[in-house]
Design a protein around this motif. Structure first.
Motif, PDB file in Angstrom:
ATOM      1  N   ASN A  39       0.818  -1.209   0.000  1.00  0.00           N
ATOM      2  CA  ASN A  39       0.000   0.000   0.000  1.00  0.00           C
ATOM      3  C   ASN A  39       0.851   1.259   0.000  1.00  0.00           C
ATOM      4  OD1 ASN A  39      -2.280  -1.585   0.076  1.00  0.00           O
ATOM      5  ND2 ASN A  39      -2.662  -1.297   2.259  1.00  0.00           N
ATOM      6  N   ARG A  40       1.871   1.283   0.854  1.00  0.00           N
ATOM      7  CA  ARG A  40       2.700   2.481   0.965  1.00  0.00           C
ATOM      8  C   ARG A  40       3.583   2.656  -0.259  1.00  0.00           C
ATOM      9  NH1 ARG A  40       3.170   3.590   6.581  1.00  0.00           N
ATOM     10  NH2 ARG A  40       4.690   5.219   6.135  1.00  0.00           N
ATOM     11  N   LEU A  41       4.042   1.563  -0.838  1.00  0.00           N
ATOM     12  CA  LEU A  41       4.818   1.665  -2.073  1.00  0.00           C
ATOM     13  C   LEU A  41       3.973   2.252  -3.199  1.00  0.00           C
ATOM     14  CD1 LEU A  41       6.779  -1.737  -2.007  1.00  0.00           C
ATOM     15  CD2 LEU A  41       7.704   0.561  -1.582  1.00  0.00           C
ATOM     16  N   MET A  42       2.711   1.836  -3.262  1.00  0.00           N
ATOM     17  CA  MET A  42       1.825   2.368  -4.299  1.00  0.00           C
ATOM     18  C   MET A  42       1.504   3.843  -4.054  1.00  0.00           C
ATOM     19  SD  MET A  42       1.370   0.307  -6.715  1.00  0.00           S
ATOM     20  CE  MET A  42       0.198   1.408  -7.499  1.00  0.00           C
ATOM     21  N   ASN A  43       1.517   4.274  -2.804  1.00  0.00           N
ATOM     22  CA  ASN A  43       1.290   5.692  -2.527  1.00  0.00           C
ATOM     23  C   ASN A  43       2.352   6.568  -3.172  1.00  0.00           C
ATOM     24  OD1 ASN A  43      -1.019   5.188  -1.066  1.00  0.00           O
ATOM     25  ND2 ASN A  43      -0.012   5.285   0.929  1.00  0.00           N
ATOM     26  N   ARG A  44       3.573   6.077  -3.229  1.00  0.00           N
ATOM     27  CA  ARG A  44       4.630   6.838  -3.895  1.00  0.00           C
ATOM     28  C   ARG A  44       4.301   7.033  -5.370  1.00  0.00           C
ATOM     29  NH1 ARG A  44       9.874   3.475  -1.546  1.00  0.00           N
ATOM     30  NH2 ARG A  44       9.325   3.638   0.683  1.00  0.00           N
ATOM     31  N   HIS A  45       3.705   6.012  -5.966  1.00  0.00           N
ATOM     32  CA  HIS A  45       3.355   6.118  -7.382  1.00  0.00           C
ATOM     33  C   HIS A  45       2.141   7.016  -7.590  1.00  0.00           C
ATOM     34  CE1 HIS A  45       6.216   3.144  -8.952  1.00  0.00           C
ATOM     35  NE2 HIS A  45       6.060   2.550  -7.778  1.00  0.00           N
ATOM     36  N   ARG A  46       1.301   7.168  -6.573  1.00  0.00           N
ATOM     37  CA  ARG A  46       0.229   8.154  -6.679  1.00  0.00           C
ATOM     38  C   ARG A  46       0.799   9.555  -6.810  1.00  0.00           C
ATOM     39  NH1 ARG A  46      -4.792   5.813  -4.818  1.00  0.00           N
ATOM     40  NH2 ARG A  46      -4.437   3.862  -3.680  1.00  0.00           N
ATOM     41  N   TYR A  47       1.833   9.862  -6.031  1.00  0.00           N
ATOM     42  CA  TYR A  47       2.479  11.167  -6.127  1.00  0.00           C
ATOM     43  C   TYR A  47       3.232  11.310  -7.454  1.00  0.00           C
ATOM     44  CZ  TYR A  47       1.321  12.373  -1.319  1.00  0.00           C
ATOM     45  OH  TYR A  47       0.638  12.695  -0.170  1.00  0.00           O
ATOM     46  N   ALA A  48       3.865  10.227  -7.906  1.00  0.00           N
ATOM     47  CA  ALA A  48       4.551  10.276  -9.193  1.00  0.00           C
ATOM     48  C   ALA A  48       3.554  10.516 -10.329  1.00  0.00           C
ATOM     49  CB  ALA A  48       5.318   8.970  -9.428  1.00  0.00           C
ATOM     50  N   TRP A  49       2.385   9.919 -10.215  1.00  0.00           N
ATOM     51  CA  TRP A  49       1.332  10.126 -11.217  1.00  0.00           C
ATOM     52  C   TRP A  49       0.935  11.594 -11.288  1.00  0.00           C
ATOM     53  CZ3 TRP A  49      -4.332   8.796  -9.650  1.00  0.00           C
ATOM     54  CH2 TRP A  49      -5.224   9.275 -10.629  1.00  0.00           C
ATOM     55  N   LYS A  50       0.725  12.219 -10.136  1.00  0.00           N
ATOM     56  CA  LYS A  50       0.294  13.613 -10.138  1.00  0.00           C
ATOM     57  C   LYS A  50       1.401  14.553 -10.613  1.00  0.00           C
ATOM     58  CE  LYS A  50      -3.925  12.998  -8.780  1.00  0.00           C
ATOM     59  NZ  LYS A  50      -3.979  11.543  -8.636  1.00  0.00           N
ATOM     60  N   ARG A  51       2.634  14.190 -10.401  1.00  0.00           N
ATOM     61  CA  ARG A  51       3.716  15.021 -10.942  1.00  0.00           C
ATOM     62  C   ARG A  51       3.802  14.869 -12.455  1.00  0.00           C
ATOM     63  NH1 ARG A  51       9.105  15.885  -7.646  1.00  0.00           N
ATOM     64  NH2 ARG A  51       8.892  17.760  -8.895  1.00  0.00           N
ATOM     65  N   ALA A  52       3.541  13.650 -12.931  1.00  0.00           N
ATOM     66  CA  ALA A  52       3.516  13.461 -14.383  1.00  0.00           C
ATOM     67  C   ALA A  52       2.357  14.224 -15.008  1.00  0.00           C
ATOM     68  CB  ALA A  52       3.404  11.966 -14.704  1.00  0.00           C
ATOM     69  N   LEU A  53       1.286  14.400 -14.242  1.00  0.00           N
ATOM     70  CA  LEU A  53       0.127  15.145 -14.724  1.00  0.00           C
ATOM     71  C   LEU A  53       0.512  16.581 -15.109  1.00  0.00           C
ATOM     72  CD1 LEU A  53      -3.354  15.162 -13.053  1.00  0.00           C
ATOM     73  CD2 LEU A  53      -2.155  17.324 -13.273  1.00  0.00           C
ATOM     74  N   LEU A  54       1.491  17.139 -14.411  1.00  0.00           N
ATOM     75  CA  LEU A  54       1.914  18.508 -14.683  1.00  0.00           C
ATOM     76  C   LEU A  54       2.463  18.681 -16.091  1.00  0.00           C
ATOM     77  CD1 LEU A  54       3.693  19.315 -11.307  1.00  0.00           C
ATOM     78  CD2 LEU A  54       1.593  20.360 -12.143  1.00  0.00           C
ATOM     79  N   THR A  55       2.972  17.623 -16.667  1.00  0.00           N
ATOM     80  CA  THR A  55       3.601  17.718 -17.984  1.00  0.00           C
ATOM     81  C   THR A  55       2.597  17.527 -19.117  1.00  0.00           C
ATOM     82  OG1 THR A  55       4.123  15.342 -18.072  1.00  0.00           O
ATOM     83  CG2 THR A  55       5.720  16.796 -16.984  1.00  0.00           C
ATOM     84  N   ARG A  56       1.340  17.213 -18.795  1.00  0.00           N
ATOM     85  CA  ARG A  56       0.338  16.947 -19.828  1.00  0.00           C
ATOM     86  C   ARG A  56      -0.643  18.109 -19.943  1.00  0.00           C
ATOM     87  NH1 ARG A  56       0.847  11.418 -17.891  1.00  0.00           N
ATOM     88  NH2 ARG A  56      -0.680  11.760 -16.214  1.00  0.00           N
ATOM     89  N   GLU A  57      -0.892  18.526 -21.171  1.00  0.00           N
ATOM     90  CA  GLU A  57      -1.922  19.542 -21.399  1.00  0.00           C
ATOM     91  C   GLU A  57      -3.309  18.905 -21.370  1.00  0.00           C
ATOM     92  OE1 GLU A  57      -1.218  21.719 -24.931  1.00  0.00           O
ATOM     93  OE2 GLU A  57       0.792  22.391 -24.348  1.00  0.00           O
ATOM     94  N   ASN A  58      -3.406  17.694 -21.930  1.00  0.00           N
ATOM     95  CA  ASN A  58      -4.678  16.967 -21.952  1.00  0.00           C
ATOM     96  C   ASN A  58      -4.741  16.055 -20.735  1.00  0.00           C
ATOM     97  OD1 ASN A  58      -6.876  15.283 -22.494  1.00  0.00           O
ATOM     98  ND2 ASN A  58      -6.595  15.459 -24.706  1.00  0.00           N
ATOM     99  N   ARG A  59      -5.717  16.284 -19.850  1.00  0.00           N
ATOM    100  CA  ARG A  59      -5.808  15.537 -18.598  1.00  0.00           C
ATOM    101  C   ARG A  59      -6.868  14.435 -18.665  1.00  0.00           C
ATOM    102  NH1 ARG A  59      -3.792  19.634 -15.099  1.00  0.00           N
ATOM    103  NH2 ARG A  59      -1.940  20.391 -16.151  1.00  0.00           N
TER     104      ARG A  59
END
Length: 235
Positions: A39-59
């Protein structure tokens, strides 16, 4: 004790069940071993996902991912609501059920009072699960709003975009935490069913469920998948 229909073995088994649930909760969410859990390892990827979101114009892809998480939560909330109704139905056929379970292997005689108390305990577990899933569903809804509030970096200061993405990730993580607690209640509800046969079966089923959940969180192939380096040589 005799008038209530519960024996010392029942109380010991129920105490073991409660301690197993609390200990697992502490190990995954509070202890120093928690960061190594799935669970906690996947939480790190939740934050990585949202940081990757910053680079996309289409959400759109981000909205679809959040919607899939929310839909899964809605399914479990509906299932827990049905389970509440099913467990309450057991109260209507208590006499037949008491006779049936007493005839099972390792089954012991139980009183109507003890049976009703066990059913109410099972109902409480499903009610707890329903509240967790329903709250998780709401939090995923908030997460969708926060995803929409993340500005493009080109439209504002980078610090503001980073903060908005962090808020969306944090809300998604909290929603996932409550979803995991609801699903945990489902697993322990399966262990709790052993009590309807006998206290000794409850101890056995609780130990089995605890081991399965621990293995999945700390020693499963899913954990290994998150620990691998880039592109292994073999499957």
């Amino acid at each position: 004790m005799a008038g209530s229909g519960f024996t010392v073995a029942d109380l010991v088994a129920l105490g073991f069940f409660a301690m197993a649930w609390l200990s697992y909760h502490f190990a995954v969410e509070r202890s120093s071993a928690g960061p190594r859990s799935l669970n906690r390892l996947m939480n790190r990827h939740r934050y990585a996902w949202k940081r990757a979101l910053l680079t996309r114009e289409n959400r759109i892809i981000d909205a679809n991912i959040n919607a899939s998480l929310q839909n899964g939560t809605a399914f479990f909330a509906s299932t827990s609501f049905l389970a509440i109704g099913g467990s309450l139905t057991l109260l209507r056929s208590a006499d037949e059920a008491v006779t049936l379970f007493s005839q099972l292997p390792f089954g012991l005689e139980t009183s109507r009072l003890a049976w009703d108390a066990k059913v109410m305990g099972l109902t409480v577990i499903f009610v707890y699960a329903f509240f967790k899933f329903a709250w998780s569903y709401r939090l995923f809804n908030y997460s969708a709003i926060l995803i929409g509030a993340v500005p493009e970096r080109s439209l504002g200061p980078s610090e503001a975009a980073e903060l908005a993405a962090w808020r969306a990730a944090s809300m998604n993580t909290v929603a996932g935490r409550h979803f995991n607690r609801g699903q945990r209640a489902f697993f322990f509800a399966l262990a709790y069913l052993g009590w309807f046969i006998s206290a000794y079966v409850l101890i056995a089923t609780t130990g089995f469920v605890l081991y399965v959940m621990w293995h999945r969180q700390f020693a499963s192939d899913a954990v290994a998948a998150l620990s691998r380096g880039p592109w292994p040589d073999g499957p």
